[in-house]
Design a protein around this motif. Structure first.
Motif, PDB file in Angstrom:
ATOM      1  N   ALA A  43      48.282  40.307  54.031  1.00  0.00           N
ATOM      2  CA  ALA A  43      48.407  41.750  53.781  1.00  0.00           C
ATOM      3  C   ALA A  43      48.298  42.079  52.290  1.00  0.00           C
ATOM      4  O   ALA A  43      47.978  43.215  51.926  1.00  0.00           O
ATOM      5  CB  ALA A  43      49.732  42.263  54.337  1.00  0.00           C
ATOM      6  N   ALA A  44      48.548  41.102  51.424  1.00  0.00           N
ATOM      7  CA  ALA A  44      48.490  41.337  49.977  1.00  0.00           C
ATOM      8  C   ALA A  44      47.047  41.377  49.460  1.00  0.00           C
ATOM      9  O   ALA A  44      46.807  41.785  48.321  1.00  0.00           O
ATOM     10  CB  ALA A  44      49.273  40.254  49.233  1.00  0.00           C
ATOM     11  N   LEU A  45      46.093  40.961  50.294  1.00  0.00           N
ATOM     12  CA  LEU A  45      44.682  40.985  49.887  1.00  0.00           C
ATOM     13  C   LEU A  45      44.049  42.298  50.342  1.00  0.00           C
ATOM     14  O   LEU A  45      44.068  42.607  51.532  1.00  0.00           O
ATOM     15  CB  LEU A  45      43.934  39.797  50.500  1.00  0.00           C
ATOM     16  CG  LEU A  45      44.403  38.426  50.025  1.00  0.00           C
ATOM     17  CD1 LEU A  45      43.728  37.339  50.841  1.00  0.00           C
ATOM     18  CD2 LEU A  45      44.130  38.237  48.544  1.00  0.00           C
ATOM     19  N   PRO A  46      43.497  43.077  49.410  1.00  0.00           N
ATOM     20  CA  PRO A  46      42.907  44.369  49.794  1.00  0.00           C
ATOM     21  C   PRO A  46      41.684  44.184  50.694  1.00  0.00           C
ATOM     22  O   PRO A  46      40.965  43.199  50.574  1.00  0.00           O
ATOM     23  CB  PRO A  46      42.522  45.007  48.455  1.00  0.00           C
ATOM     24  CG  PRO A  46      42.513  43.903  47.460  1.00  0.00           C
ATOM     25  CD  PRO A  46      43.389  42.802  47.982  1.00  0.00           C
ATOM     26  N   THR A  47      41.463  45.138  51.584  1.00  0.00           N
ATOM     27  CA  THR A  47      40.357  45.006  52.543  1.00  0.00           C
ATOM     28  C   THR A  47      38.998  45.287  51.927  1.00  0.00           C
ATOM     29  O   THR A  47      37.976  44.909  52.487  1.00  0.00           O
ATOM     30  CB  THR A  47      40.549  45.961  53.740  1.00  0.00           C
ATOM     31  OG1 THR A  47      40.692  47.297  53.226  1.00  0.00           O
ATOM     32  CG2 THR A  47      41.774  45.588  54.558  1.00  0.00           C
ATOM     33  N   ASP A  48      38.976  45.960  50.757  1.00  0.00           N
ATOM     34  CA  ASP A  48      37.686  46.353  50.185  1.00  0.00           C
ATOM     35  C   ASP A  48      37.524  45.976  48.708  1.00  0.00           C
ATOM     36  O   ASP A  48      36.686  46.545  48.017  1.00  0.00           O
ATOM     37  CB  ASP A  48      37.469  47.855  50.374  1.00  0.00           C
ATOM     38  CG  ASP A  48      38.575  48.676  49.718  1.00  0.00           C
ATOM     39  OD1 ASP A  48      39.567  48.075  49.238  1.00  0.00           O
ATOM     40  OD2 ASP A  48      38.440  49.911  49.676  1.00  0.00           O
ATOM     41  N   GLU A  49      38.343  45.028  48.234  1.00  0.00           N
ATOM     42  CA  GLU A  49      38.228  44.578  46.847  1.00  0.00           C
ATOM     43  C   GLU A  49      38.358  43.061  46.783  1.00  0.00           C
ATOM     44  O   GLU A  49      39.117  42.466  47.536  1.00  0.00           O
ATOM     45  CB  GLU A  49      39.340  45.196  45.985  1.00  0.00           C
ATOM     46  CG  GLU A  49      39.187  46.680  45.733  1.00  0.00           C
ATOM     47  CD  GLU A  49      40.326  47.210  44.875  1.00  0.00           C
ATOM     48  OE1 GLU A  49      40.684  46.536  43.895  1.00  0.00           O
ATOM     49  OE2 GLU A  49      40.863  48.273  45.206  1.00  0.00           O
TER      50      GLU A  49
END
Length: 132
Positions: A51-57
């Motif tokens: 969840a800490a990893l952004p979906t679009d970056e």
């Protein structure tokens, strides 16, 4: 691309003292350096990491993966994840790809590297298969 000293310090703490479960790094484009964006406590779950990893970056991440071998031994491996989702900007993907090797050289002790463009490429099953 410079690497902020805090990146190396946090990684050494994770490696030597197991102070963190994971570390997420991002490239600060204005400062032209890699910085720590988020750290996860040792009790953090894999889901909190994902969840800490952004979906679009794009991001770089370190994950301390605990597992049990077939001989029933408790082990851990330090994973480096190059997170580059398909929906991120092309310029960002190029920047992260071209800076990855230099950044990895600063972090001595990475055992496994994963390249992921979506969550299925870095699922727990992938970690398990790459850890052995």
């Amino acid at each position: 691309m410079a690497v902020n000293d805090d990146c190396k310090l946090k990684f050494l703490e994770l490696k030597a003292k197991r102070t963190y479960r994971f570390i997420v790094f991002k490239i600060d484009e204005k400062q032209k350096e890699v910085v720590v964006e988020k750290v996860g406590e040792p009790s953090s779950s894999y889901d909190e990491f994902a969840a800490a990893l952004p979906t679009d970056e794009c991001r770089y991440a370190i994950y301390d993966f605990d597992f049990v071998t077939e001989e029933n031994c408790q082990k851990s491996k330090i994973f480096f994840i190059a997170w580059s989702p398909d929906s991120s900007r092309v310029r960002s993907k190029m920047l992260y790809a071209s800076s990855k090797d230099r950044f990895k050289r600063e972090l001595d002790g990475i055992q496994v590297e994963l390249q992921a463009t979506d969550p299925t490429e870095m699922g727990l099953d992938v970690f398990r298969s790459r850890a052995n």
